[in-house]
Scaffold this motif. Structure first.
Motif, PDB file in Angstrom:
ATOM      1  N   ALA A   1       0.753  -1.312   0.019  1.00 24.73           N
ATOM      2  CA  ALA A   1       0.076   0.141  -0.078  1.00 24.73           C
ATOM      3  C   ALA A   1       0.915   1.265   0.075  1.00 24.73           C
ATOM      4  CB  ALA A   1      -1.046  -0.053   1.073  1.00 24.73           C
ATOM      5  N   ARG A   2       2.107   0.986   0.722  1.00 24.37           N
ATOM      6  CA  ARG A   2       2.861   2.337   0.626  1.00 24.37           C
ATOM      7  C   ARG A   2       3.644   2.534  -0.775  1.00 24.37           C
ATOM      8  NH1 ARG A   2       4.614   3.542   5.965  1.00 24.37           N
ATOM      9  NH2 ARG A   2       5.613   5.619   4.942  1.00 24.37           N
ATOM     10  N   SER A   3       3.915   1.420  -1.462  1.00 19.44           N
ATOM     11  CA  SER A   3       4.338   1.253  -2.736  1.00 19.44           C
ATOM     12  C   SER A   3       3.390   2.308  -3.654  1.00 19.44           C
ATOM     13  CB  SER A   3       4.763   0.003  -3.336  1.00 19.44           C
ATOM     14  OG  SER A   3       5.854  -0.492  -2.672  1.00 19.44           O
ATOM     15  N   TRP A   4       2.100   1.673  -3.559  1.00 26.05           N
ATOM     16  CA  TRP A   4       1.028   2.378  -4.253  1.00 26.05           C
ATOM     17  C   TRP A   4       0.830   3.870  -4.096  1.00 26.05           C
ATOM     18  CZ3 TRP A   4      -2.187   1.746  -8.367  1.00 26.05           C
ATOM     19  CH2 TRP A   4      -3.518   2.076  -8.377  1.00 26.05           C
ATOM     20  N   GLY A   5       1.119   4.392  -2.794  1.00 19.19           N
ATOM     21  CA  GLY A   5       0.929   5.766  -2.513  1.00 19.19           C
ATOM     22  C   GLY A   5       2.310   6.504  -2.911  1.00 19.19           C
ATOM     23  N   LEU A   6       3.362   5.925  -3.861  1.00 18.78           N
ATOM     24  CA  LEU A   6       4.255   6.575  -4.310  1.00 18.78           C
ATOM     25  C   LEU A   6       4.078   7.065  -5.754  1.00 18.78           C
ATOM     26  CD1 LEU A   6       7.396   4.428  -2.863  1.00 18.78           C
ATOM     27  CD2 LEU A   6       6.859   6.660  -2.100  1.00 18.78           C
ATOM     28  N   LEU A   7       3.121   6.508  -6.161  1.00 18.42           N
ATOM     29  CA  LEU A   7       2.848   6.742  -7.506  1.00 18.42           C
ATOM     30  C   LEU A   7       2.426   8.072  -7.861  1.00 18.42           C
ATOM     31  CD1 LEU A   7       1.127   3.402  -8.618  1.00 18.42           C
ATOM     32  CD2 LEU A   7       3.534   4.240  -9.013  1.00 18.42           C
ATOM     33  N   ARG A   8       2.558   8.538  -9.082  1.00 18.51           N
ATOM     34  CA  ARG A   8       1.845   9.855  -9.633  1.00 18.51           C
ATOM     35  C   ARG A   8       0.771   9.552 -10.222  1.00 18.51           C
ATOM     36  NH1 ARG A   8       1.939  10.012 -15.003  1.00 18.51           N
ATOM     37  NH2 ARG A   8       3.680   9.147 -16.101  1.00 18.51           N
ATOM     38  N   LYS A   9       0.202  10.302 -10.677  1.00 21.11           N
ATOM     39  CA  LYS A   9      -0.986  10.233 -11.796  1.00 21.11           C
ATOM     40  C   LYS A   9      -0.620   9.594 -13.062  1.00 21.11           C
ATOM     41  CE  LYS A   9      -5.166  12.534 -13.687  1.00 21.11           C
ATOM     42  NZ  LYS A   9      -5.834  13.841 -13.880  1.00 21.11           N
ATOM     43  N   GLY A  10      -1.255   8.623 -13.474  1.00 21.24           N
ATOM     44  CA  GLY A  10      -0.699   7.788 -14.489  1.00 21.24           C
ATOM     45  C   GLY A  10       0.430   6.889 -14.156  1.00 21.24           C
ATOM     46  N   GLY A  11       0.913   6.794 -12.916  1.00 21.26           N
ATOM     47  CA  GLY A  11       2.037   5.651 -12.631  1.00 21.26           C
ATOM     48  C   GLY A  11       1.170   4.456 -12.711  1.00 21.26           C
ATOM     49  N   THR A  12       2.230   3.420 -12.659  1.00 20.66           N
ATOM     50  CA  THR A  12       1.940   1.945 -12.489  1.00 20.66           C
ATOM     51  C   THR A  12       2.684   1.265 -11.324  1.00 20.66           C
ATOM     52  OG1 THR A  12       1.740   1.920 -14.904  1.00 20.66           O
ATOM     53  CG2 THR A  12       2.084  -0.180 -13.938  1.00 20.66           C
ATOM     54  N   LEU A  13       2.116   0.374 -10.675  1.00 17.91           N
ATOM     55  CA  LEU A  13       2.631  -0.399  -9.669  1.00 17.91           C
ATOM     56  C   LEU A  13       2.773  -1.746 -10.134  1.00 17.91           C
ATOM     57  CD1 LEU A  13       3.582  -1.229  -6.684  1.00 17.91           C
ATOM     58  CD2 LEU A  13       1.405  -1.701  -6.185  1.00 17.91           C
ATOM     59  N   VAL A  14       3.861  -2.478 -10.357  1.00 18.68           N
ATOM     60  CA  VAL A  14       4.191  -3.713 -10.682  1.00 18.68           C
ATOM     61  C   VAL A  14       4.529  -4.728  -9.463  1.00 18.68           C
ATOM     62  CG1 VAL A  14       4.918  -5.378 -12.276  1.00 18.68           C
ATOM     63  CG2 VAL A  14       4.823  -3.143 -12.744  1.00 18.68           C
ATOM     64  N   SER A  15       3.846  -5.486  -8.974  1.00 20.27           N
ATOM     65  CA  SER A  15       4.064  -6.228  -7.921  1.00 20.27           C
ATOM     66  C   SER A  15       4.410  -7.679  -8.573  1.00 20.27           C
ATOM     67  CB  SER A  15       2.825  -6.411  -7.043  1.00 20.27           C
ATOM     68  OG  SER A  15       3.108  -7.349  -5.888  1.00 20.27           O
ATOM     69  N   TYR A  16       5.545  -8.309  -7.987  1.00 20.30           N
ATOM     70  CA  TYR A  16       6.048  -9.578  -8.596  1.00 20.30           C
ATOM     71  C   TYR A  16       6.400 -10.449  -7.429  1.00 20.30           C
ATOM     72  CZ  TYR A  16      10.828  -7.701  -8.405  1.00 20.30           C
ATOM     73  OH  TYR A  16      12.153  -7.162  -8.149  1.00 20.30           O
ATOM     74  N   GLY A  17       6.064 -10.237  -6.387  1.00 15.66           N
ATOM     75  CA  GLY A  17       6.618 -11.413  -5.373  1.00 15.66           C
ATOM     76  C   GLY A  17       5.677 -11.093  -3.948  1.00 15.66           C
ATOM     77  N   THR A  18       6.115 -12.020  -3.108  1.00 15.25           N
ATOM     78  CA  THR A  18       5.429 -11.965  -1.660  1.00 15.25           C
ATOM     79  C   THR A  18       6.661 -12.188  -0.817  1.00 15.25           C
ATOM     80  OG1 THR A  18       4.852 -14.149  -1.878  1.00 15.25           O
ATOM     81  CG2 THR A  18       2.999 -12.431  -2.316  1.00 15.25           C
ATOM     82  N   ALA A  19       7.703 -11.572  -0.843  1.00 11.07           N
ATOM     83  CA  ALA A  19       8.914 -12.086   0.082  1.00 11.07           C
ATOM     84  C   ALA A  19       8.348 -11.665   1.494  1.00 11.07           C
ATOM     85  CB  ALA A  19      10.019 -11.017  -0.341  1.00 11.07           C
ATOM     86  N   ALA A  20       7.482 -10.790   1.685  1.00 10.51           N
ATOM     87  CA  ALA A  20       7.109 -10.261   3.079  1.00 10.51           C
ATOM     88  C   ALA A  20       6.398 -11.518   3.901  1.00 10.51           C
ATOM     89  CB  ALA A  20       6.245  -9.115   3.143  1.00 10.51           C
TER      90      ALA A  20
END
Length: 345
Positions: free
Chosen positions: A227-246
């Motif tokens: 959710a913190r990663s999602w909050g770093l995006l600008r308008k038009g930005g893209t979150l790419v998640s590729y793992g569940t290391a946590a």
């Protein structure tokens, strides 16, 4: 016609949920290659995050124990089966296997082979097989970040992360990379601005470096931090998640963290907020095998070309013999390394 081949292969077996020291070594007779198959004599394979999850029984769709791990390999064709061009014999190729590559010789479908350029060593090529395809596809096929953009790469010292940093910099993209303090110089040398992931104000620090928001965030961690990663995006930005290391050490169903993450990303993606969210799945094209193979070969060929041209610096954390796979896995899991641990015969 099948050429003569060493009739045996030595393999590393994952017998169940074990510590790295619980890996077993076995030697068995290797069947002759069938129609459309080749024998690939392994010259380099590697330890990826997938094997770290598999030994815990936590990889999303791993097979039942026991099995031979090994996500990808580089090697030379020593024999071909019926219907396969005998001219492949003696040539070096890479292949993605998902499992089975931790072996001295492996049966491979000829259609899965991707040529390794002359002058590229097996170990160097190995660092960018699954890692290179993953990084290339996330950057260019999903996020589609343009020159002049800025991206955040979590785990910029890792196998995928270090390749992703280099590909982004080559594409004219500014990179902020999270890593431990011990790897700041390495990440800086790759062209990224390092941020200590252990620092309590990590996300504030990243936001200060990109006040208008990031064009893309590449997150292999998952868990609450996504959710913190999602909050770093600008308008038009893209979150790419590729793992569940946590969640790799959490007990319970191995599929649940992935399914929860996928549902969260899908919800974000459909919100009218002009941002995108994807869960990158290496095998997403498997329903159309021919198309999947074409795309894989095309993308890996791009990456190999950059490696051969010196654009990419292969990040080899260590080279260890296959027989020392337990030590290699322990090292890969130690969180002390930069790049990829490579196994050689």
């Amino acid at each position: 016609m099948t050429h003569a081949v060493n009739p045996s292969t030595t393999e590393i077996v994952l017998p169940g949920v074990v510590e790295p020291t619980g890996l077993e070594v076995r030697t068995r007779e290797l069947p002759a290659p069938g129609p459309g198959q080749v024998v690939l004599r392994m010259e380099a394979t590697g330890v990826s995050f997938a094997e770290q999850q598999m030994r815990r029984g936590k990889y999303y769709d791993q097979p039942p124990f026991p099995f031979v791990p090994g996500y990808d390999l580089v090697g030379t064709v020593t024999a071909v089966g019926p219907g396969v061009d005998s001219g492949l014999t003696g040539r070096r190729f890479a292949a993605v296997t998902k499992i089975g590559a931790w072996a001295t010789q492996v049966l491979i479908e000829a259609a899965d082979l991707v040529p390794v350029p002359d002058g590229v060593s097996p170990a160097a090529a190995e660092t960018v097989v699954v890692n290179g395809i993953t990084a290339w596809q996330m950057l260019h096929r999903l996020a589609k970040v343009r020159p002049g953009g800025v991206v955040v790469v979590l785990g910029a010292n890792g196998g995928v992360g270090s390749t992703l940093v280099q590909l982004a910099r080559y594409a004219g993209v500014r990179v902020i990379g999270t890593t431990s303090a011990r790897h700041h110089d390495t990440v800086r040398a790759l062209g990224a601005t390092p941020v200590d992931y252990r620092a309590p104000g990590m996300y504030h620090r990243i936001r200060a470096l990109t006040p208008d928001g990031a064009d893309a965030v590449f997150d292999h961690v998952g868990g609450p931090g996504v959710a913190r990663s999602w909050g770093l995006l600008r308008k038009g930005g893209t979150l790419v998640s590729y793992g569940t290391a946590a969640t790799k050490n959490e007990a319970g169903n191995s599929r649940l963290p992935v399914l929860k993450l996928f549902a969260q990303l899908k919800l974000w993606h459909t919100l009218p907020n002009h941002r995108s969210a994807y869960f990158y799945n290496f095998w997403a094209g498997h329903r159309d095998l021919a198309a999947f193979r074409r795309t894989l070969a095309e993308d890996l060929t791009h990456v190999f070309r950059l490696l051969a041209d010196g654009v990419l610096d292969p990040q080899i954390a260590a080279e260890l013999p296959l027989a020392e796979a337990a030590s290699a896995l322990t090292l890969a899991e130690s969180r002390t390394i930069a790049g990829k641990v490579v196994l050689v015969p």
